[in-house]
Design a protein around this motif. Structure first.
Motif, PDB file in Angstrom:
ATOM      1  N   GLY A  27     -45.513   8.852  58.941  1.00 22.06           N
ATOM      2  CA  GLY A  27     -45.228   7.432  59.144  1.00 22.06           C
ATOM      3  C   GLY A  27     -46.298   6.678  59.917  1.00 22.06           C
ATOM      4  N   SER A  28     -47.559   7.132  59.897  1.00 20.99           N
ATOM      5  CA  SER A  28     -48.641   6.416  60.565  1.00 20.99           C
ATOM      6  C   SER A  28     -48.902   5.091  59.854  1.00 20.99           C
ATOM      7  CB  SER A  28     -49.925   7.249  60.555  1.00 20.99           C
ATOM      8  OG  SER A  28     -49.753   8.428  61.297  1.00 20.99           O
ATOM      9  N   THR A  29     -49.084   4.028  60.647  1.00 21.04           N
ATOM     10  CA  THR A  29     -49.319   2.698  60.086  1.00 21.04           C
ATOM     11  C   THR A  29     -50.303   1.918  60.954  1.00 21.04           C
ATOM     12  OG1 THR A  29     -47.476   1.725  61.310  1.00 21.04           O
ATOM     13  CG2 THR A  29     -46.988   2.546  59.095  1.00 21.04           C
ATOM     14  N   ILE A  30     -50.897   0.895  60.343  1.00 22.44           N
ATOM     15  CA  ILE A  30     -51.763  -0.028  61.068  1.00 22.44           C
ATOM     16  C   ILE A  30     -51.581  -1.424  60.480  1.00 22.44           C
ATOM     17  CG2 ILE A  30     -53.761   0.377  59.572  1.00 22.44           C
ATOM     18  CD1 ILE A  30     -55.509   0.093  62.123  1.00 22.44           C
ATOM     19  N   LYS A  31     -51.631  -2.422  61.359  1.00 23.81           N
ATOM     20  CA  LYS A  31     -51.516  -3.819  60.951  1.00 23.81           C
ATOM     21  C   LYS A  31     -52.482  -4.625  61.807  1.00 23.81           C
ATOM     22  CE  LYS A  31     -48.240  -7.600  60.482  1.00 23.81           C
ATOM     23  NZ  LYS A  31     -46.829  -8.003  60.599  1.00 23.81           N
ATOM     24  N   GLY A  32     -53.237  -5.516  61.162  1.00 17.19           N
ATOM     25  CA  GLY A  32     -54.170  -6.345  61.915  1.00 17.19           C
ATOM     26  C   GLY A  32     -54.930  -7.285  61.007  1.00 17.19           C
ATOM     27  N   SER A  33     -56.053  -7.792  61.525  1.00 19.62           N
ATOM     28  CA  SER A  33     -56.877  -8.741  60.775  1.00 19.62           C
ATOM     29  C   SER A  33     -58.348  -8.524  61.107  1.00 19.62           C
ATOM     30  CB  SER A  33     -56.457 -10.173  61.099  1.00 19.62           C
ATOM     31  OG  SER A  33     -56.602 -10.415  62.488  1.00 19.62           O
ATOM     32  N   PHE A  34     -59.216  -9.119  60.309  1.00 18.13           N
ATOM     33  CA  PHE A  34     -60.648  -8.973  60.529  1.00 18.13           C
ATOM     34  C   PHE A  34     -61.381 -10.207  60.028  1.00 18.13           C
ATOM     35  CE2 PHE A  34     -60.005  -7.662  56.213  1.00 18.13           C
ATOM     36  CZ  PHE A  34     -61.149  -8.068  55.539  1.00 18.13           C
ATOM     37  N   SER A  35     -62.544 -10.429  60.570  1.00 20.53           N
ATOM     38  CA  SER A  35     -63.504 -11.385  60.024  1.00 20.53           C
ATOM     39  C   SER A  35     -64.882 -10.792  60.263  1.00 20.53           C
ATOM     40  CB  SER A  35     -63.369 -12.770  60.661  1.00 20.53           C
ATOM     41  OG  SER A  35     -63.691 -12.720  62.028  1.00 20.53           O
ATOM     42  N   ALA A  36     -65.779 -11.010  59.319  1.00 20.52           N
ATOM     43  CA  ALA A  36     -67.110 -10.416  59.420  1.00 20.52           C
ATOM     44  C   ALA A  36     -68.110 -11.251  58.642  1.00 20.52           C
ATOM     45  CB  ALA A  36     -67.091  -8.986  58.867  1.00 20.52           C
ATOM     46  N   HIS A  37     -69.361 -11.071  58.990  1.00 22.89           N
ATOM     47  CA  HIS A  37     -70.491 -11.683  58.304  1.00 22.89           C
ATOM     48  C   HIS A  37     -71.251 -10.518  57.673  1.00 22.89           C
ATOM     49  CE1 HIS A  37     -73.357 -14.963  57.765  1.00 22.89           C
ATOM     50  NE2 HIS A  37     -74.318 -14.089  58.022  1.00 22.89           N
ATOM     51  N   LEU A  38     -71.140 -10.363  56.350  1.00 25.04           N
ATOM     52  CA  LEU A  38     -71.725  -9.222  55.653  1.00 25.04           C
ATOM     53  C   LEU A  38     -73.015  -9.624  54.953  1.00 25.04           C
ATOM     54  CD1 LEU A  38     -68.522  -7.797  53.915  1.00 25.04           C
ATOM     55  CD2 LEU A  38     -69.351  -7.397  56.242  1.00 25.04           C
TER      56      LEU A  38
END
Length: 116
Positions: free
Chosen positions: A75-86
């Motif tokens: 039941g491992s989980t992750i929740k979040g957000s990101f922003s990047a300049h690629l």
């Protein structure tokens, strides 16, 4: 130290190896409060044998926020957000082309699987 890899695949891509966005995170600890030691975001529009886009280093061009993280046996989980300049790279060892860059942002909410 926890190393996490999150991949998103473009469901409309011609191949499973095209249109892949990858977020790599090295975290000191096992929950959302852990300090991020290293992180990267990359986008592979045509697969691994073609030019790709990647942030060069953690800093003002990359932001990853982890809202929740659970690293349980099941039941491992992750929740979040990101922003990047690629920026475009022709290969892993090539210099980034800072004249060909893309802003990207998004969120993730997914189950995690332990690597074997």
């Amino acid at each position: 130290m926890s190393s996490l890899s999150i991949q998103a695949h473009d469901p409309d891509a011609e191949s499973i190896i095209q249109g892949i966005l990858t977020i790599e995170i090295s975290l000191m600890g096992t929950d959302a409060s852990g300090a991020m030691m290293d992180a990267s975001v990359s986008w592979w529009p045509e697969g691994m044998n073609a030019p790709f886009y990647m942030n060069e280093e953690i800093g003002e061009d990359l932001s990853i926020s982890i809202d929740t993280l659970s690293l349980e046996e099941e039941g491992s989980t992750i929740k979040g957000s990101f922003s990047a300049h690629l920026c475009r790279k022709d290969s892993f060892f090539a210099e980034a082309d800072t004249d060909d860059c893309l802003p990207v942002e998004g969120h993730f909410d997914t189950a995690l699987m332990r690597a074997e």
